[in-house]
Write an enzyme that holds these catalytic residues in place. Structure first.
Site, PDB file in Angstrom:
ATOM      1  N   THR A 122       1.575  -2.116  -0.808  1.00  0.00           N
ATOM      2  CA  THR A 122       2.135  -2.027  -2.148  1.00  0.00           C
ATOM      3  C   THR A 122       1.618  -0.806  -2.887  1.00  0.00           C
ATOM      4  O   THR A 122       2.388  -0.097  -3.538  1.00  0.00           O
ATOM      5  CB  THR A 122       1.827  -3.313  -2.945  1.00  0.00           C
ATOM      6  N   ASP A 170      -6.268  -3.418   4.456  1.00  0.00           N
ATOM      7  CA  ASP A 170      -7.648  -2.953   4.270  1.00  0.00           C
ATOM      8  C   ASP A 170      -8.301  -2.702   5.626  1.00  0.00           C
ATOM      9  O   ASP A 170      -9.028  -1.719   5.806  1.00  0.00           O
ATOM     10  CB  ASP A 170      -8.476  -3.985   3.488  1.00  0.00           C
TER      11      ASP A 170
END
Length: 158
Positions: free
Chosen positions: A40, A69
């Site tokens: 995003t 991540d």
């Protein structure tokens, strides 16, 4: 800046507006580099740049909770990231806290600078060290601390 950097952009939901604003304020500089973002965040930065006619090279990974991540951390381990900007929401718990800590840890272990607020991100992106060919970052020292040897090394030699 002459050197083309590989920059990771990551932000929690409550910090996404902040990182997009930071990216827009630094768009002239960022557009000269290769950017990697979690899903995003990378998409929001790319769309914001496109709406303003700013060309950019942004690779979007998965969203943070879906492994983004960890994907950024893997790039760090492979030395494919020069520095990271990670705007963390310290006021709310994150469901993927383990991945967040892993990314932060890998940046520390592999000596990749990581900015967690706007001020440190501004300092990092404007650093003259990026183009200083004589500057070589020293790797962290992970060894038992020998106080006696350390104190000996501090003594003035005559």
């Amino acid at each position: 800046m002459r050197r083309k950097l590989r920059i990771a952009l990551v932000a929690h939901d409550n910090r996404k507006a902040d990182i997009v604003d930071w990216a827009l304020n630094n768009a002239e500089m960022l557009s000269q580099h290769r950017l990697f973002g979690t899903g995003t965040t990378g998409t929001l930065v790319r769309e914001s740049f496109m709406k303003r006619g700013i060309a950019s090279d942004i690779t979007c990974m998965h969203s943070g909770p879906m492994g983004g991540d960890a994907e950024i951390a893997a790039l760090v381990v492979r030395k494919e990231i020069d520095f990271a900007v990670f705007f963390i929401d310290d006021l709310n718990p994150q469901p993927h806290e383990a991945d967040i800590q892993m990314l932060l840890r890998q940046c520390r272990i592999h000596n990749i600078p990581i900015a967690c607020n706007r001020y440190s991100a501004d300092l990092m992106i404007t650093s003259s060290l990026w183009d200083d060919a004589g500057y070589v970052p020293k790797d962290p020292i992970y060894a038992p601390f020998d106080r006696k040897a350390f104190e000996e090394s501090l003594k003035v030699k005559e």
